[in-house]
Design a protein around this motif. Sequence first.
Motif, short mmCIF file in Angstrom:
data_model
loop_
_atom_site.label_atom_id
_atom_site.label_comp_id
_atom_site.label_asym_id
_atom_site.label_seq_id
_atom_site.Cartn_x
_atom_site.Cartn_y
_atom_site.Cartn_z
N GLY A 181 20.99 -2.38 4.58
CA GLY A 181 21.83 -1.57 5.46
C GLY A 181 21.07 -0.88 6.57
N ILE A 198 23.17 -9.52 3.72
CA ILE A 198 23.35 -8.08 3.57
C ILE A 198 23.83 -7.78 2.15
CG2 ILE A 198 24.60 -6.03 4.36
CD1 ILE A 198 24.71 -7.24 7.13
N ILE A 200 25.74 -5.67 -0.39
CA ILE A 200 26.82 -4.67 -0.44
C ILE A 200 27.13 -4.42 -1.90
CG2 ILE A 200 29.17 -4.11 0.25
CD1 ILE A 200 28.89 -5.96 2.62
N PRO A 205 33.10 -2.23 1.54
CA PRO A 205 32.45 -3.21 2.41
C PRO A 205 32.77 -3.02 3.88
CG PRO A 205 33.22 -4.30 0.45
CD PRO A 205 33.75 -2.90 0.39
N GLN A 207 32.67 -0.54 5.61
CA GLN A 207 31.69 0.37 6.23
C GLN A 207 30.51 -0.40 6.82
OE1 GLN A 207 30.94 2.67 2.66
NE2 GLN A 207 32.25 4.34 3.37
N PHE A 208 30.32 -1.65 6.38
CA PHE A 208 29.20 -2.47 6.85
C PHE A 208 29.55 -3.29 8.08
CE2 PHE A 208 28.06 -1.36 2.60
CZ PHE A 208 26.68 -1.42 2.51
N LYS A 209 30.80 -3.24 8.52
CA LYS A 209 31.22 -4.06 9.65
C LYS A 209 30.35 -3.84 10.90
CE LYS A 209 34.04 -7.05 11.56
NZ LYS A 209 35.40 -6.69 11.97
N LEU A 211 27.23 -3.36 11.12
CA LEU A 211 25.97 -4.09 10.98
C LEU A 211 26.16 -5.57 11.30
CD1 LEU A 211 24.38 -2.58 7.74
CD2 LEU A 211 23.81 -2.08 10.12
N ILE A 233 26.74 -12.19 2.36
CA ILE A 233 26.66 -10.97 1.57
C ILE A 233 26.29 -11.30 0.14
CG2 ILE A 233 28.29 -9.68 3.00
CD1 ILE A 233 30.35 -9.99 0.72
N ALA A 284 33.52 -2.77 -3.47
CA ALA A 284 32.38 -3.68 -3.37
C ALA A 284 32.17 -4.55 -4.60
CB ALA A 284 31.11 -2.87 -3.09
N PHE A 304 34.00 -10.33 7.92
CA PHE A 304 32.62 -10.41 8.40
C PHE A 304 32.25 -11.72 9.09
CE2 PHE A 304 32.03 -7.56 4.53
CZ PHE A 304 32.04 -6.39 5.27
#
Length: 344
Positions: A181, A198, A200, A205, A207-209, A211, A233, A284, A304
Amino acid sequence: MELGISMFGDLRVDPITNKFQPAQQRLGEIIEEIKLMDELGMDYFGIGEHHRPDFAVSSPEILLAAAAVVTKNIKLGSAVSVLSSADPVKLYQNFAMVDLLSNGRAELMAGRGSFIESFPLFGNNLKDYNELFTEKLDLLLKINKEESITWKGRFRPELVKQQVLPRAVDNNLPIWIAVGGTPESVIRAGQLGLPLMIAIIGGSPSQFKPLFNLYREEYQKAGHDMAKFQVGIHAHAFFGDDGDEVAANYYPLYAAQMDRIGKSRGWSPYTKYQFDYGRQREGALFVGDAEAAIDKILYAQEMFGLTRFAAHMDVGAPAHKDMMKSIEIFGTKIAPKVREALKK
């Protein structure tokens, strides 16, 4: 999208003696599990590197070499190799040999290491955490392109016209970057045009968009070929016929392992609320039955733009028979439906 399975080689704890399962036994089980993955047509298997009493695998390439000769089609990679505390020359040679043994199915996934036991073990200073990875990645990528190496850095003796042999099939070993992250790591992977994985393993998940967007932007900005764009992922997963039943049986094992790791990191005790939230569509954890997993994997793929999904399946060391069942469900019930949906 490729569908695969990753593991760390978690060792079961005997409830009576409180001792860990012998590593020899677990290694044999993992080979049987990989053979099943290959027979079921899974795309990828990855194994992590750890130097702790609760994990069986300290050298992913040794296990992958064993798997190479008993499988035919599945890609075999590390998940991850701790590049910061490794020698890039020896690491490349080992994976090149796995690649040759497997007829070109090997991959090397490099990471900085979220577990730090390997740093003092191999004489590295944690103060150099970032610099070690940057320098060793530079050397590893150079070795992957050139057989004769002239190179000089801070942390390793220099090389002057040294041959690095043997060479991977087609003189090109696939090298991925794994991140937890950190934006700087995502930017580096995009600029270098390297495939990105990545991890996770908590929270939501979505929240990782940012990145994923950052990686795509940097990849395109650097002028790399989008036809070769790869992003995946790594997510904790476990499957059974009945979603609630598998969750109820798996929670104690999962929580115990999270708490073992958490003690050294200052985490609060893992709760049932965290587990239940993680199992929701926006969470997640991919733990449950086939239908829930299919929906959740497709949801993540759409969110993603994934080209790979790796179900990390042995957290807490479920029994071998339960691992085989989970793999079977992934290969026979989940993967076919996901692939069918993505063709539409």
